[in-house]
Design an enzyme around this catalytic site. Sequence first.
Site, short mmCIF file in Angstrom:
data_model
loop_
_atom_site.label_atom_id
_atom_site.label_comp_id
_atom_site.label_asym_id
_atom_site.label_seq_id
_atom_site.Cartn_x
_atom_site.Cartn_y
_atom_site.Cartn_z
N THR A 184 0.88 -1.23 -0.04
CA THR A 184 0.08 0.07 -0.02
C THR A 184 1.03 1.23 -0.09
OG1 THR A 184 -0.05 0.00 2.40
CG2 THR A 184 -1.81 -1.17 1.45
N GLU A 329 -5.90 -3.07 -1.37
CA GLU A 329 -6.25 -4.50 -0.78
C GLU A 329 -7.64 -5.22 -1.30
OE1 GLU A 329 -5.96 -1.50 0.62
OE2 GLU A 329 -5.05 -1.41 2.63
N LYS A 438 -13.57 18.00 11.81
CA LYS A 438 -14.66 17.77 12.85
C LYS A 438 -14.89 19.18 13.49
CE LYS A 438 -13.33 13.23 13.80
NZ LYS A 438 -11.94 13.20 13.47
N TRP A 443 -19.32 16.68 11.43
CA TRP A 443 -18.55 16.23 10.36
C TRP A 443 -18.46 17.04 9.11
CZ3 TRP A 443 -18.98 10.12 9.67
CH2 TRP A 443 -18.25 9.62 10.70
#
Length: 545
Positions: A184, A329, A438, A443
């Site tokens: 990754t 993944e 935040k 959010w």
Amino acid sequence: MQGLIMDYPLTIQHLLERTHRLYGKKEIVSWLPNGFHRYTYADFYRRVQRLANVLQRLGVRKGDRVGTFAWNHYRHLELYFAITCTGAVLHTVNIRLFPEQIAYILNHAEDTVLFFDESLASILEGIQGELKTVQHFVAMGEGTTPPETSLRPVHSYEALLAEASPEYRWPRLDEYDAAGICYTSGTTGHPKGVVYSHRAIFLHSLALTGVDCIGVSERETIMPVVPMFHVNAWGLPFSAAMVGSKQVFPGPHMKPEELAYLIQNERVTLAAGVPTLWIGIQQVLEKGGYDVSSLHTILSGGSAVPRSLLETFERRWGIQIIHAWGMTEMTPVGTVSRLKSYMHTWTEEERFAVRAKQGFMVPGVELTAIDETGKEVPWDGKTPGELLVRGPWIARAYYKDPDSEEKFAGGWLHTGDVVTIDSEGYIQIVDRVKDLVKSGGEWISSVDLETAIMAHPKVLEAAVIAIPHPKWQERPLACVVPKPEYRGELSKEEILAFLQDKFARWWLPDDVVFIAEIPKTSVGKFDKKVLRQQFANYTLPGQEG
Ligand code: AMP
């Protein structure tokens, strides 16, 4: 009672043999440093067989990791098939990582042989002393003598192939055998290894041919601009070879003008790459001078495709950008945004709104989203939750990394992406869990703000990051790159006015800064970690002193 169907292993050998039997006449084109190289899948197959013998001669055994350090070109494609079909494990190394990371992953994967482009030798020379397991370096270039290099022992790819026996019999493999490993491009900690099985790549290749998925087919001329070291160029070279698509590889020629030239000259019909690439190409196409009329579809993802980009390509050049989402993944494709048949009668506005989302799960992938308490969120297009996925080409663990178990808890991959899922099943990525702003316990989606700012006609790129705030906890800061012709001519007020009717007031960025470039990761995504470091001591207006 059991089914009475043959136990036929789903391996990459099947893909290769199919290409060999059916598509010998089809072409593979590569733009190398010394010019164009063209040959057919028939030539390709003969060289893959020789290469299999080369691997054997170099002592590569079943399960051994073999590294590639290369741009996109036909020799890299040969390695994709020879390494996997002999039972070894293809380890595509990201050439743009920092040298320490390259050394780390070569050692972690324990590669025994490393194939590299001659033009990239200096990077490896710099870390040669740190490599613990590589026993042979193989230089890929035009000549049959290796280049001047301190790498030892070094061989010439073309010389090894010329000396190799032309026949090779593939060993019988199990579909669960490892075929590839990718690390990754993780932004925190060490890169993590994802090991793909033959079965995963087989099923993923098949899925990409679906007309409701990518529609890879023999009729298409496919140009994967996405690097072959980034999740196997999103799996396209495997899928394209299986169905005999003409493939066009740009090699190191990654400038927008060069890619536009390739599309024109090779009559590319389907191209794939991250959004920032198409932002660059849009600039070039706007100036005119290239005939890209062959190109009907662009596959884009890896980061959010701004809706304005979809609209511009469609309206100006009749090119459909298909927005997709995936992860290393996941081999990597998870969702693809295509309209359902009954949506074609919707208004243009509604259709673009759907297509700008990341799409719905492709057959084989299952998904859901959960809130902070672990409860599934409703598919209402409003409630955000962390996206969880599972399926036959999704990793169940990282390679040699027992500390990441929570990432795969409960048989799901916890993606770290925050999404909403609408009643039609289309996901929309709101943010990475760690990129969310935040503010006052609520959010704010940095991705929504970014894509909206990038729709401004004077803006080239934009990224939004959270800045600590004493009262609200965090507030958004917009970092904006104006188009070259508008440098110095774009104001904060213009940007905020542009956003005003699109978002609630408390979502609007507290400040807008103009910068020369958004830092990018090794695979061309906005690198918010670096941006956050750059603005670590930034004080928002009203907070001075
Ligand atoms: P990688 O493993 O480097 O391919 O990165 C995977 C991550 O890229 C995902 O978890 C998402 O955060 C992001 N990503 C991939 N595709 C998209 C997309 N279409 N829109 C927004 N983010 C994306």
